[in-house]
Motif scaffolding. Structure first.
Motif, mmCIF file in Angstrom:
data_model
loop_
_atom_site.group_PDB
_atom_site.id
_atom_site.type_symbol
_atom_site.label_atom_id
_atom_site.label_comp_id
_atom_site.label_asym_id
_atom_site.label_seq_id
_atom_site.Cartn_x
_atom_site.Cartn_y
_atom_site.Cartn_z
ATOM 1 N N ARG A 77 -39.829 68.136 38.708
ATOM 2 C CA ARG A 77 -40.579 67.531 39.921
ATOM 3 C C ARG A 77 -39.517 67.520 41.067
ATOM 4 N N TYR A 78 -38.421 66.809 40.896
ATOM 5 C CA TYR A 78 -37.748 66.349 42.058
ATOM 6 C C TYR A 78 -36.406 67.419 42.320
ATOM 7 N N VAL A 79 -35.781 67.739 41.263
ATOM 8 C CA VAL A 79 -34.618 68.631 41.263
ATOM 9 C C VAL A 79 -34.955 69.901 41.821
ATOM 10 N N GLN A 80 -35.807 70.507 40.966
ATOM 11 C CA GLN A 80 -36.371 72.117 41.141
ATOM 12 C C GLN A 80 -37.441 72.025 42.246
ATOM 13 N N GLY A 81 -37.920 70.804 42.848
ATOM 14 C CA GLY A 81 -38.731 70.729 43.751
ATOM 15 C C GLY A 81 -40.392 71.235 43.844
ATOM 16 N N CYS A 82 -40.747 71.011 42.536
ATOM 17 C CA CYS A 82 -42.102 71.448 42.248
ATOM 18 C C CYS A 82 -43.180 70.403 42.712
ATOM 19 N N SER A 83 -44.301 70.646 43.000
ATOM 20 C CA SER A 83 -45.242 69.632 43.355
ATOM 21 C C SER A 83 -45.676 68.938 42.245
ATOM 22 N N TYR A 84 -46.274 67.792 42.453
ATOM 23 C CA TYR A 84 -46.959 66.918 41.370
ATOM 24 C C TYR A 84 -47.870 67.820 40.436
ATOM 25 N N LYS A 85 -48.737 68.595 41.192
ATOM 26 C CA LYS A 85 -49.584 69.367 40.136
ATOM 27 C C LYS A 85 -49.017 70.300 39.569
#
Length: 128
Positions: A77-85
């Motif tokens: 979610r946060y390191v790779q920067g993916c959205s919550y969805k």
């Protein structure tokens, strides 16, 4: 950060040649462009060092999350920067949405507690 690391020399030259150095102090229309460029370069380095410190602290604390599932969820979610969805969809085969949400909360709480114990929030600007 990578941009600064790769193009620091170019950024310095742009600071010297460009208008950014002249615009540091709006009160003086005949400002010393070279001196202002030096100030701009030092400010850029200071900001870079701050980001570098924060990034290393956060990466280390993310690796210290004990729950492997929470660590993976925080990484995705946060390191790779993916959205919550996207995070929910990535873990859908293994976990329910509420479990992924709980793992994200557990992971971020773990990181916050580690940062707090390490005195991260008490850092002084003078240290940089």
């Amino acid at each position: 950060m990578r941009d600064f690391e790769q193009f620091e020399q170019d950024m310095q030259q742009v600071g010297i040649d460009g208008e950014a150095a002249r615009r540091i102090d709006q009160t003086d229309l005949h400002a010393d462009k070279t001196a202002n460029a030096t100030i701009l370069i030092e400010k850029q380095r200071w900001v870079y060092k701050r980001y570098q410190f924060y990034t290393h602290q956060l990466e280390r604390d993310q690796r210290l999350i004990k729950d492997e599932d929470a660590r993976k969820a925080v990484d995705y979610r946060y390191v790779q920067g993916c959205s919550y969805k996207e995070t929910l969809l990535f873990f859908r085969r293994s976990y329910s949405d509420s479990t992924v949400r709980r793992k994200l909360v557990e992971g971020t709480e773990s990181m916050a507690n580690t940062l707090k114990l390490m005195g991260f929030f008490e850092q002084d600007d003078a240290e940089f």
